[in-house]
Structures are given as C-alpha cells and as structure tokens.
Scaffold this active site. Sequence first.
Site, PDB file in Angstrom:
ATOM      1  CG  ASN A  74      -1.978   0.964   1.116  1.00 50.28           C
ATOM      2  OD1 ASN A  74      -2.429   1.233   0.148  1.00 50.28           O
ATOM      3  ND2 ASN A  74      -2.008   1.654   2.161  1.00 50.28           N
ATOM      4  N   GLY A  75       1.755   1.136  -0.667  1.00 54.49           N
ATOM      5  CA  GLY A  75       2.831   2.337  -0.840  1.00 54.49           C
ATOM      6  C   GLY A  75       2.388   3.502  -1.904  1.00 54.49           C
ATOM      7  CE  LYS A  87      -3.840   2.708  -8.503  1.00 61.12           C
ATOM      8  NZ  LYS A  87      -2.852   2.102  -9.259  1.00 61.12           N
ATOM      9  CD  GLN A 152       7.775   1.357  -0.617  1.00 56.05           C
ATOM     10  OE1 GLN A 152       6.901   2.124  -0.930  1.00 56.05           O
ATOM     11  NE2 GLN A 152       8.216   0.691  -1.990  1.00 56.05           N
ATOM     12  CG  ASN A 209       0.612  -4.854  -6.424  1.00 48.01           C
ATOM     13  OD1 ASN A 209       1.417  -4.734  -5.425  1.00 48.01           O
ATOM     14  ND2 ASN A 209       0.624  -4.969  -7.594  1.00 48.01           N
ATOM     15  CE  LYS A 358      -0.693  -1.995 -11.271  1.00 47.44           C
ATOM     16  NZ  LYS A 358      -0.158  -1.933  -9.923  1.00 47.44           N
TER      17      LYS A 358
END
Length: 633
Positions: A74-75, A87, A152, A209, A358
């Site tokens: 979740n970066g 996002k 992260q 993701n 995306k």
Amino acid sequence: MASFEPVKAKMVAEGISPSAIAAFESTFESLVSGNSGMISESTISPVVELVDATSITSEPDTTLLSKTVVLKLNGGLGTGMGLDKAKSLLKVKGDDTFLDLTAKQVIKMRQDYGFNVKFMLMNSFSTSEDTLAFFQEKFPDLAKEEGLEMLQNKVPKLDATTLEPATCESDPSNEWCPPGHGDLYAALVGSGSLDSLLADGYKYMFVSNSDNLGATLDLKILTHFAGVDAPFMMECCERTENDKKGGHLAVRKEDGQLILRESAMCADEDEPAFQDITKHRFFNTNNLWVRLDKLKEIVDKFGGFIPLPMIKNKKTVDPKDDSSTKVVQLETAMGAAIECFEGATAIVVPRTRFAPVKKCNDLFLLRSDAYMITPDHRPVLNPACGGSAPIINLDSKKYKLVGPLEEAITGGIPSLVKCERLTVKGLVRMSSKTSFVGTVSIVNSSNEAKLVPAGELKNVDLDLTNAPGLGPLKADVVISGPISGQKPGTSGLRKKTKEFMVEHYLNNFVQATFDALVATGTDLSEGSLVIGGDGRYFNDVAIQTIIKMGVANGVKRFWIGQDGLLSTPAVSAIIRERGPAWQKAFGAFILTASHNPGGPDEDFGIKYNVENGGPAVEKLTDAIYENTTTIKN
C-alpha cells in the site's frame, strides 16, 4: 567508478535500515558495473506450461491458516493518475475505496474460515498517515491489531551524470524515491517483521497489491503451495492484448531458472517479442506466495538482503519540472525474487484474481456495470459480459488524470456490459443514460466538451466535433460604481441585511474580492471555491449571487454546504484538508455575522478565507477595499 559512500552516508543520516542500505548498495553496484538491467530475448525461453489453479483437486487444509499472513502493498500515491494521497483511498465502486473493500475482504475471510488470519500492510512514508487514519476511523478493530503496518523504505535519487545523491533545494523531499515493491524483503528484515513472524510460528505469506481487489487468500491455492513444498510461487494469468506491455514470466536458458522480465528490462529491438502474447503467454499478477523460513535462509546467505535484478528509470529530480537535474531512480520488483529461490514455481489463476487499477481506463471499467462486487467483496466480471472484459481506450492526453475523468462522468457511467471495445478521443461528457454495445469509437476534435447521446450506441463511429455543445456560460458586464463603507474588518464586512440587499452592493464586494485574488496570483480556474454560511436571512440569495459571479470570473468548481450551511471552522477544515490536489480549495466566502441577530431588519456579513483556511490577511483586505472604491463594472 562512482562510489557508494556518499549514498550510504545520506541513507544512514536519514535513519534507513542496514538491510535497505545493503539492498540498495547491491543495486547501485549493478548500475556502476555497467549492467543495463536489460534481459535479452536471446537469453531466455518462453514458459510452455504451468499448473492451472482451477485443476487443483487437493482438499483445502484449514490448519495452514494459523501459519499464514496476508500482506497488502500500500505504498503507492497514484501520482501518475494525478492523486496526492494513498491511491488505495480512491473510490472504486460506489462509496467504497480500495481500502474499504480490502478491510471488508479481511473481515469476511475471518468470518468464513472461523480464524483471525493475520493481516498486514506495507505502507510508504507517503501513505502511512492517511492509511492509518482511515483504519482508525472506519475499521478501528483492525487498526488496533499488533503489527498491522510495516513501512516501505526510501532511497536517494542519483544524479544521472555523477551517480551521487541528487539535490533539490526547492523541495528536499524530491531527493528521495520509493525503491519499488522489491523493497518488501528488505522492509521485512529491517523492520524486524520477518524474525517476529517466524518466532510467532508463521511460515507462509501471501502478498498482493492494494489496488488488486481480486487477490484474496485462496485456501485451495495455499494448500497447493504448501503441498508442493516450493519456497516461492507466483500467480500468473494468460496474457491478452490488454497485458502485452506488462512483465512476463520466462526461463533463463543458462540454468533453467524461472525469471521475471519487466518492460523496463526489455531493449527496444526485443519489444516485438516481449509483446508477443502467443510466445510469452504468462504475466505476473504480483500475487506472490513466500515461504518465510526460506526467505530467511536467502537473506542470511547474502548478508541481510536479496540480490534482486535492477530496474533503471530516467527522471528529473523534480517530477514537475522537466528542466531540473536529470536523475536515475533505481528500483526492484518483488516478483523478480522468483529467480533467487531455487525450486520456485508459478501457477495460472483465473482473471478474477487480477483486477488492478493502473490507469483511468481501468478505473472507468471497474466503476462500470461490467464489474460486480461479490458477497466476499471481490470485483468480478459481470456474467453479462460473456467472459471478456471490454477493452477501454480513453484519450491518454485528456484522461491521464483522475480529475478530468471525474468531470467526464459527472452524469454517471455508461453501461459497458455489452461493449467489446470503447475508444474515446477528445473531451466528452458521458452519463448513465447511455449504453455502449459492440465496438464504439467517439471523436471530438474541438476544444469544447461534447455530450455523448443517451440511449444505445451500437457498433458506431461517432464524430462529435461539430455537434452542438453546452457552450460557455455567457458573462454579462454590468455597469456599476463605488459604494462607500465596504471596508472589511477582521471579521469581514458586516452591515444591516437591507444594505446588502441594495442593488450591486454584494456584487461589488464579490467582484472586488475576485479582482484582488487575481492580482495577487490566484488562478480562479484551478481548484475549488467553498461557499457556506450560518443560514441567516438572505443567505440563499447571496450564495446564488456568488456562484453566478464566480462562474463569470472563471471559477470552474464550487463546494457548497448542504442547504447553504457551513460553519467557519468547517470551512477552514475543508480548505486545509479536502483534496485531492487537482480540486483543492483556493479559498472561501463565508456568510455570517457571528452572534449578531439575523433577519431582514438585522445583520448580515461576508468574509473571505484564504488557501490556508484562515481569514484574509490585511494586504488582501486592503486590496479588496481599494477595488470597491474604484469599481466601474
């Protein structure tokens, strides 16, 4: 040869973990040694066949759940789509965001299995605060769980000429970048999470993701992974035309090892082979299964990190300034770790396990009726689509960012269940009253957005260039003149209501304010204008006046309190905190006379708050007053 020492010193000073530094040093050394990061077509062979998940017959083993952890990456900020927050906070279906559906998936999974499967997030320094605040507000029980978040790392951008850490005096935060999701392994080590999970008896990790809502813990696949005793397993799907630009699985000829080739690792001359979906049939979904004990063995073998293949990206230090220093951003892909695990394997899964967002094309499709939400909160293709998702091609120049897409679908999203392919070139306005059927192409070569007709559009090429549009709203120029006594104080301008109701009185003050804002550099066409008040007499009329004058002065977006009601603290909060960046408020008109009585014979007031949420500074109020003394129209 460039030295890693300046890079290391910068990372140490920033408090980056030793494992992350070691991992980045490995990537850096690969760069300076002349490694291009490319994987030549001549060095690989296609993967011919893989086990199909739908053919697995082994009985699901629920005892494995106590040894399994689910981790969501979740970066990402989604900057490529114009977002400035996590996002995963983007609404994808109704009012549900990625995180809403993810949390609901976790809760449903625990209910179905009767076991609290461990759940983790790998956030970045850019997404941590927003994400944790979201969970604390909407899913407090999940927020309280120990070990929910793992952060992260970040790595320095490198000057493209010297390969030393790049600098950005205007914004030092631009000197850093995410190291790619390959940082998963260094983050697990550096945060102590790997050792902690192993100590608590966890053996298997499922990673995916956060923007892939189809990736949930599948007990049958977990049982298969445990049964084949592989150290690492990648979920793949068969490539289609929509996937030809994404990374694919391959076999390295040298040793027969499975490897992952990303698009950034492909030379231009190999691109036709890279995009040949009949040759390289399988792509990485980024749904990965990892044996934590085997990961620990590899990490220890290499001194605290996994030596992942390098991905080299050429950028500028300030992503918004193409003239700023040219830099190299080094990153790694977590799927590339498949080549580091001897005995690693892969499995073909249904497309239902791969529904990422995306681009705006993906968001548009997922929000449409082509996708449905299952009882376990997964988006799946609507059966009415006949097994194939529509191919969406929105104008990449007009709809690269979420903002313009939101404007294009303010009337709702057209039906896509019977659509095979939709191509849109130019500015359009769509609505839920339209159904696309078969292959539809829409072109608008004009600079004005045109309405897509309601009803069924079937197998048509529609040119809206010369179609009548909404047209710009016509602004009338009204002759006026100065009205005395319009000097705002610290609480704005307060007078008797009847004085505000005099012809041109409110209009003059509002126009004077807009003129002052423009003179001080505010672009009224960008962002939003907030309007609200305390609901006193004349509030509704004043709001309509401000809206009309705002449009005439170029304001394109208004945020108005329901029924015209917004308190001053609420307005300040909206200005400061409501986003994303492309619609953030540049200021607000607040209609209030505070504790003074209201009514036709009592008081009314108006004040302007600026972009930080606070009242207008004296320099601006003086400019407003000066304009009221010279106004002509």
